[in-house]
Design a protein around this motif. Structure first.
Motif, PDB file in Angstrom:
ATOM      1  N   VAL A 283       1.553   9.893   2.684  1.00 22.24           N
ATOM      2  CA  VAL A 283       1.976   8.947   1.657  1.00 22.24           C
ATOM      3  C   VAL A 283       3.450   8.631   1.838  1.00 22.24           C
ATOM      4  CG1 VAL A 283       2.081   8.495  -0.821  1.00 22.24           C
ATOM      5  CG2 VAL A 283       0.333  10.033   0.091  1.00 22.24           C
ATOM      6  N   ASP A 284       3.821   7.358   1.686  1.00 21.86           N
ATOM      7  CA  ASP A 284       5.243   6.987   1.682  1.00 21.86           C
ATOM      8  C   ASP A 284       5.538   6.100   0.480  1.00 21.86           C
ATOM      9  OD1 ASP A 284       5.148   4.043   2.331  1.00 21.86           O
ATOM     10  OD2 ASP A 284       4.184   4.769   4.157  1.00 21.86           O
ATOM     11  N   ASN A 285       6.811   5.965   0.169  1.00 19.40           N
ATOM     12  CA  ASN A 285       7.223   5.095  -0.956  1.00 19.40           C
ATOM     13  C   ASN A 285       7.936   3.856  -0.435  1.00 19.40           C
ATOM     14  OD1 ASN A 285       9.591   6.293  -0.063  1.00 19.40           O
ATOM     15  ND2 ASN A 285      10.468   6.536  -2.114  1.00 19.40           N
ATOM     16  N   GLY A 286       7.434   3.354   0.707  1.00 17.13           N
ATOM     17  CA  GLY A 286       8.069   2.219   1.361  1.00 17.13           C
ATOM     18  C   GLY A 286       7.654   0.874   0.809  1.00 17.13           C
ATOM     19  N   CYS A 287       7.608  -0.116   1.713  1.00 18.79           N
ATOM     20  CA  CYS A 287       7.412  -1.503   1.294  1.00 18.79           C
ATOM     21  C   CYS A 287       5.959  -1.833   0.975  1.00 18.79           C
ATOM     22  CB  CYS A 287       7.935  -2.442   2.379  1.00 18.79           C
ATOM     23  SG  CYS A 287       7.101  -2.259   3.979  1.00 18.79           S
ATOM     24  N   GLY A 288       5.040  -0.920   1.235  1.00 20.96           N
ATOM     25  CA  GLY A 288       3.657  -1.167   0.866  1.00 20.96           C
ATOM     26  C   GLY A 288       2.860  -1.870   1.937  1.00 20.96           C
ATOM     27  N   GLY A 324       4.650   1.759  -1.835  1.00 21.18           N
ATOM     28  CA  GLY A 324       4.327   2.427  -0.584  1.00 21.18           C
ATOM     29  C   GLY A 324       2.855   2.368  -0.235  1.00 21.18           C
ATOM     30  N   THR A 325       2.493   3.212   0.711  1.00 18.91           N
ATOM     31  CA  THR A 325       1.139   3.225   1.259  1.00 18.91           C
ATOM     32  C   THR A 325       0.620   4.648   1.316  1.00 18.91           C
ATOM     33  OG1 THR A 325       1.722   1.318   2.635  1.00 18.91           O
ATOM     34  CG2 THR A 325      -0.265   2.539   3.241  1.00 18.91           C
ATOM     35  N   ARG A 326      -0.670   4.801   1.049  1.00 22.62           N
ATOM     36  CA  ARG A 326      -1.341   6.096   1.135  1.00 22.62           C
ATOM     37  C   ARG A 326      -2.473   5.970   2.160  1.00 22.62           C
ATOM     38  NH1 ARG A 326      -2.303  10.552  -2.235  1.00 22.62           N
ATOM     39  NH2 ARG A 326      -0.914   9.569  -3.776  1.00 22.62           N
ATOM     40  N   VAL A 327      -2.466   6.850   3.159  1.00 22.27           N
ATOM     41  CA  VAL A 327      -3.558   6.930   4.127  1.00 22.27           C
ATOM     42  C   VAL A 327      -4.265   8.260   3.914  1.00 22.27           C
ATOM     43  CG1 VAL A 327      -4.220   6.860   6.542  1.00 22.27           C
ATOM     44  CG2 VAL A 327      -2.245   5.551   5.771  1.00 22.27           C
ATOM     45  N   THR A 328      -5.565   8.201   3.671  1.00 25.48           N
ATOM     46  CA  THR A 328      -6.359   9.395   3.398  1.00 25.48           C
ATOM     47  C   THR A 328      -7.411   9.561   4.489  1.00 25.48           C
ATOM     48  OG1 THR A 328      -6.070   9.058   1.018  1.00 25.48           O
ATOM     49  CG2 THR A 328      -7.795  10.585   1.707  1.00 25.48           C
TER      50      THR A 328
END
Length: 344
Positions: A283-288, A324-328
């Motif tokens: 997970v990051d809190n970036g630009c999405g 940001g984006t979450r990869v699961t």
């Protein structure tokens, strides 16, 4: 320099040309060298040139250039008329300001007795026809050799970065370096375990620390954290998990934070398992998600990450974390390698 000279561990202080600038008394005694013949001499000219080995030279040059650090490199020292010695070397460049001369600290640990004990254990195992013990010792030896080879390959890749003009080519070389180091980190853990299984918590911590050290220029602006339980996996599964983490973390570092002024920037790698399956998230809190959810999913959910997930019978899901984006990456099914404990 005073700390080096007085060290109880054999230490050398080298300059960027790998010339000895200071040496501990313990080093001179351990290798029967007068201090006057050590200081001011190239490491590779010490004694009768027994330190001048291509692999060691490559690793030290990469470390002096700031592209690598030697954590545990096994080196066999052969000297005419004297018993061979098995040494464990560690080296890193000292922090220095721009106008200061670069200095490299090389520490040497004599593992001759330990290796002799290992060989004696192998002899006893063979005498007792203990195939299990024989395989374990041979596997540890193999893992040591593979880890050494991978470290050399990673260092060579980073050295090649200096001679490449194309920024795209440099980026590909750096990413290849991280993939090699992902497997090298696993090999170091395998060399230290007696079970053949891999504890994911230390593996992911070491892996992300290695990526962060080489790709995060400002730790005050960017953080990379790991949260994991006490699960263990087979080496084959761990390789796939480590490479997935490597790909996803590199992707976030490259694309999630285009705004150089954004603070704080954060990436979290998490792993949790239960008897019914396991979940890996990055997970990051970036630009999405760029260009919409479908486009992002096609970019991240295919290629190398999707192929590695397929090897694990897992599925990949990409979602907006806002921000940001979450990869699961999820595996559903019996998982015997979990040892649930409070994650930290």
């Amino acid at each position: 320099m005073a700390l080096v000279v007085s060290s109880v561990t054999p230490l050398l202080l080298l300059d960027e040309q790998l010339v000895v600038r200071a040496a501990s008394e313990t080093f001179c005694r351990a290798f029967d060298l007068p201090i006057g013949a050590v200081v001011g001499t190239s490491l590779f000219a010490l004694g009768k040139g027994e330190w001048d080995k291509p692999q060691l030279r490559t690793l030290l040059e990469a470390t002096a250039g700031g592209y690598a650090a030697i954590e545990a490199y096994e080196f066999e020292l052969k000297r005419p008329g004297k018993p061979d010695r098995i040494l464990m070397l560690a080296a890193h460049a000292l922090d220095h300001v721009e106008n200061d001369a670069m200095r490299l600290v090389l520490a040497i640990l004599d593992n001759t007795a330990m290796r002799a004990a290992q060989n004696a254990a192998l002899d006893q195992a063979l005498k007792n026809a203990s195939l299990v013990r024989e395989k374990q010792v041979l596997l540890q030896e193999l893992n040591h050799r593979v880890a050494n080879s991978l470290q050399i390959i990673a260092s060579i890749l980073m050295q090649r970065v200096k001679g490449v003009q194309s920024e795209e080519a440099r980026a590909h070389l750096r990413e290849a370096h991280h993939r090699v180091m992902s497997i090298a980190t696993l090999q170091r853990l395998l060399a230290s375990t007696a079970t053949g299984d891999v504890a994911l918590k230390p593996y992911l911590f070491d892996l992300c620390a290695s990526i962060g050290a080489s790709m995060i220029a400002d730790p005050d602006r960017m953080t990379l954290d790991v949260v994991a339980d006490d699960s263990v996996m087979s080496p084959d599964q761990s390789v796939s998990v480590g490479l997935i983490v490597t790909e996803l973390v590199i992707n976030s570092l490259k694309h999630a934070f285009p705004d150089a002024e954004q603070k704080p920037c954060h990436i979290e790698v998490a792993f949790a398992a239960s008897p019914s399956g396991w979940t890996l998230t990055v997970v990051d809190n970036g630009c999405g998600l760029p260009g919409g959810h479908a486009e992002a999913k096609a970019g991240l959910g295919t290629g190398i990450v999707n192929a590695l997930a397929g090897q694990l019978d897992a599925i990949v899901e990409v979602t907006d974390n806002a921000p940001g984006t979450r990869v699961t990456v999820s595996h559903f099914g019996a998982f015997a390698g979990s040892a649930p404990a409070e994650a930290r």
